[in-house]
Design an enzyme around this catalytic site. Sequence first.
Site, short mmCIF file in Angstrom:
data_model
loop_
_atom_site.label_atom_id
_atom_site.label_comp_id
_atom_site.label_asym_id
_atom_site.label_seq_id
_atom_site.Cartn_x
_atom_site.Cartn_y
_atom_site.Cartn_z
N CYS A 162 0.83 -1.20 0.00
CA CYS A 162 0.00 0.00 0.00
C CYS A 162 0.87 1.26 0.00
O CYS A 162 1.36 1.67 1.05
CB CYS A 162 -0.94 -0.01 1.20
N CYS A 165 -0.54 4.09 2.05
CA CYS A 165 -0.35 3.92 3.50
C CYS A 165 1.09 4.20 3.91
O CYS A 165 1.35 4.86 4.92
CB CYS A 165 -0.65 2.48 3.93
N ASP A 166 2.04 3.69 3.16
CA ASP A 166 3.43 3.66 3.63
C ASP A 166 4.41 4.54 2.85
O ASP A 166 5.51 4.79 3.31
CB ASP A 166 3.97 2.22 3.54
#
Length: 341
Positions: A162, A165-166
């Site tokens: 992701c 997300c990261d």
Amino acid sequence: MPESNAIENVVIIGSGPAGWTAAIYAARAALEPLVFPGRALTKEVLPGGQLMLTTDVENYPGFPDGVTGPEMMDLFYKQALRFGTRVATDKGISNTLEYGLHTPCQEVTSVDLGTRPFVVNGDGGLTVRSHAVIIATGAKANWLGQENEQRLAQSGGGVSACAVCDGALPIFRDKELAVVGGGDSAVEEGTYLTKFASKVYLVHRRDQLRASKIMQQRVFDNPKMEPLWNKVVIDVIGDKHITAIKLKDTKTGEETEKEVGGLFIAIGHTPITQFLNGQLDVDEKGYIILKDPYRSTTKIEGVFVAGDVVDSVYRQAVTAAGMGCKAAIDAERWLAEKGLA
Ligand code: NAP
């Protein structure tokens, strides 16, 4: 573990942001919801959902300094339990989690939605009947399935499924990164990563992208992106943090190494619906079809869905939580309308 004689108001299947948010709302509506969190059967499916694989969450409102995915899920379940949510653990129905999200909890193996009340079967032997069911089982990111890929993904070693997300983490700043996949997700994630990375390689197994034309153009227009055509990742190299990927050319079979400081897998997601055994309609990608796109209702009255199991587009913690809220409110209103709770 015997069948419970009591009829539940609402059973919530899944324990990501959608499931716990549904539980918070249902519990505050005095419905005493019962959550089946699932268990860590595989590295991709964990109680707590995809966030358990996410390091820092910096885009969830209310956490100005960020929060880790597991910490966030810890806060979600504690909030749900505070208002009377009950949980299907291996020791039975409990209103506490002895070891937090590490408490062994039951996974739903099957449901009978053709009878009323509905029947929900857990893999720890608990069978319950419930007037309403909220399905929030999420979708698991597809991984390549390699040992070193999984090791570094689990340990925060620079492998992720992701980018949103990261990707903004300091470990990826000004690094050369690789994204695997040729669809819209891979292009979107790659484009996003170019904000932080010095370069992004798009590793695709063919010589043509699957992504829509407009998305493809973004790759060709972006000087920081470089497609690596006809390549598959056959190994991930790195002890604590990824240092390189091993590639194989799908046409020539030639093996090469490419130094990278991060690897993002974007080869699609698989919604978790197997336990439904075809009782709800799914689209061609396996996502549950809503009866009304603005609600959480399905073709079976009393069955509601929330989160990534129904969302192939946004797939964010905050959107999943929002859908969990909708599902709990829909369930509460339906139960009241039917005089069931
Ligand atoms: P997808 O369209 O199914 O694409 C998956 C990609 O991964 C394909 O290019 C596929 O290669 C590749 N792939 C699959 N398994 C692989 C493996 N084992 N090893 C290497 N490569 C592999 O999935 P997606 O990109 O996640 O998109 C899912 C849906 O969401 C699509 O409908 C998409 O349009 C939508 N979406 C839209 C947007 C947007 O519009 N902004 C953004 C993201 C997603 P092949 O091409 O060779 O099959």
